[in-house]
Design an enzyme around this catalytic site. Structure first.
Site: not given
Ligand code: PEP
Length: 247
Positions: A6, A8, A93, A95, A161, A205
Site C-alpha cells: 500500500n 498510500k 483502511h 486511515e 491491521e 509495520s
Molecule cells: C498499511 O498502511 O496498511 C500499513 C500496514 O502500513 P505500515 O506497514 O507502514 O504500518
C-alpha cells in the site's frame, strides 16, 4: 499467500513507475504460491499498469466509490479500476475510517468491488485504547460483521491491521496476530460456506526482519505492507519471507 504493498499518498510519477519496475524485477522468479500486488495512488494506476503488464505483479487500488458513476467529485468507481486492469482494491483502511468512513459504507464498497470482479482487501483493526481495554477481539469481529453486510465471499481478502501498529514501527506480536487471525477465520467460517478459505493478511509495520515470524503463524496468509513497500528491496525481502514460509 499474498503480499500487497500500500503506497498510500506517496511518490511522484517517475518514482512510482520506477518502483513498479524494480518490484517486477525483484519478484521475477516467484513461485505460484505467493501473489504480489502493489497499490499505487489512483493517479498513477494507468502508468503502473503499463509497467507491470505481463509480469507476476498484480495491480491494486487504495479505494473506490460504491456508485457506478455520477456526481461524486474526486471519486473513482469500480468500473474505472477494472478498465485499468486493477484486480485488488483496499477497502476500509483505518486511515479512511478515521476520516469518518463507516462500516456500512465500507460494506457498500465491498459489494461494488465484488460486483465488478475486483478482489476487495477489507481492512479491520482495533485502536490502542480498544486493545488496552481487553475488548480487541469483540471490536474487530463487530467491525468485520458490519463491513460484510450483504457481502458474499467471492474474491474476498481480509486484512487485520491493528491501528496502533500502522506506521508506528510497533508490530503485533506473532501470538497477538495469530489469535486475532484465528478469531477472524472462525467468524468467516460461520458466515460463509467457504469462509475458512478466505485469505487473511496481517498489516502493521511489517518489515523484512519481522516478516518470517509473522508468516510462521498458522492463520496468517500474507501481509498488507505500507512503509516497507516503498523500497523494492524491503518489499522483495518480505515477499521472499512469505515464499520461504510455504516450504
Ligand atoms: C498499511 O498502511 O496498511 C500499513 C500496514 O502500513 P505500515 O506497514 O507502514 O504500518
Amino acid at each position: 499467500m499474498l503480499v500487497a504493498g500500500n503506497w498510500k499518498m506517496n511518490l511522484g510519477h517517475a518514482d512510482a513507475v520506477g518502483l513498479a519496475a524494480e518490484i517486477v524485477r525483484a519478484t521475477a522468479d516467484l513461485s505460484d504460491e505467493v501473489g504480489v500486488a502493489i497499490c499505487p495512488p489512483a493517479v498513477w494506476l494507468d502508468a503502473v499498469a503499463e509497467r507491470v503488464r505481463g509480469s507476476e505483479v498484480r495491480l491494486g487500488a487504495q479505494n473506490l466509490h460504491p456508485a457506478d458513476g455520477g456526481a461524486f467529485t474526486g471519486e473513482v468507481s469500480a468500473g474505472m479500476l477494472t478498465d485499468l486492469d486493477v484486480e485488488y482494491v483496499i477497502v476500509g483502511h483505518s486511515e479512511r475510517r478515521q476520516m469518518g468512513e463507516t462500516s456500512a459504507f465500507v460494506a457498500e464498497k465491498v459489494r461494488a468491488a465484488q460486483a465488478a470482479g475486483l478482489a476487495p482487501i477489507l481492512c479491520v483493526g482495533e485502536t490502542l485504547d480498544e486493545r488496552e481495554s481487553g475488548d480487541a477481539e469483540a471490536i474487530v469481529l463487530a467491525q468485520l460483521a458490519a463491513s460484510l453486510d450483504g457481502v458474499d465471499s467471492a474474491d474476498l481478502v481480509v486484512a487485520y491491521e491493528p491501528v496502533w501498529a500502522i506506521g508506528t514501527g510497533r508490530t503485533a506480536t506473532p501470538e497477538q496476530a495469530q489469535a486475532m487471525h484465528a478469531a477472524i477465520r472462525r467468524a468467516l467460517g460461520e458466515r460463509f460456506e467457504d469462509g475458512e478459505d478466505v485469505e487473511i493478511l496481517y498489516g502493521g509495520s511489517v518489515k523484512p526482519d519481522n516478516a518470517a515470524e509473522l508468516f510462521d503463524q498458522d492463520d496468517l496468509d500474507g501481509a498488507l505492507v505500507g512503509g516497507a513497500s516503498l523500497d523494492a528491496e524491503s518489499f522483495a525481502a518480505i515477499v521472499a519471507a512469505a515464499e520461504a514460509s510455504m516450504c
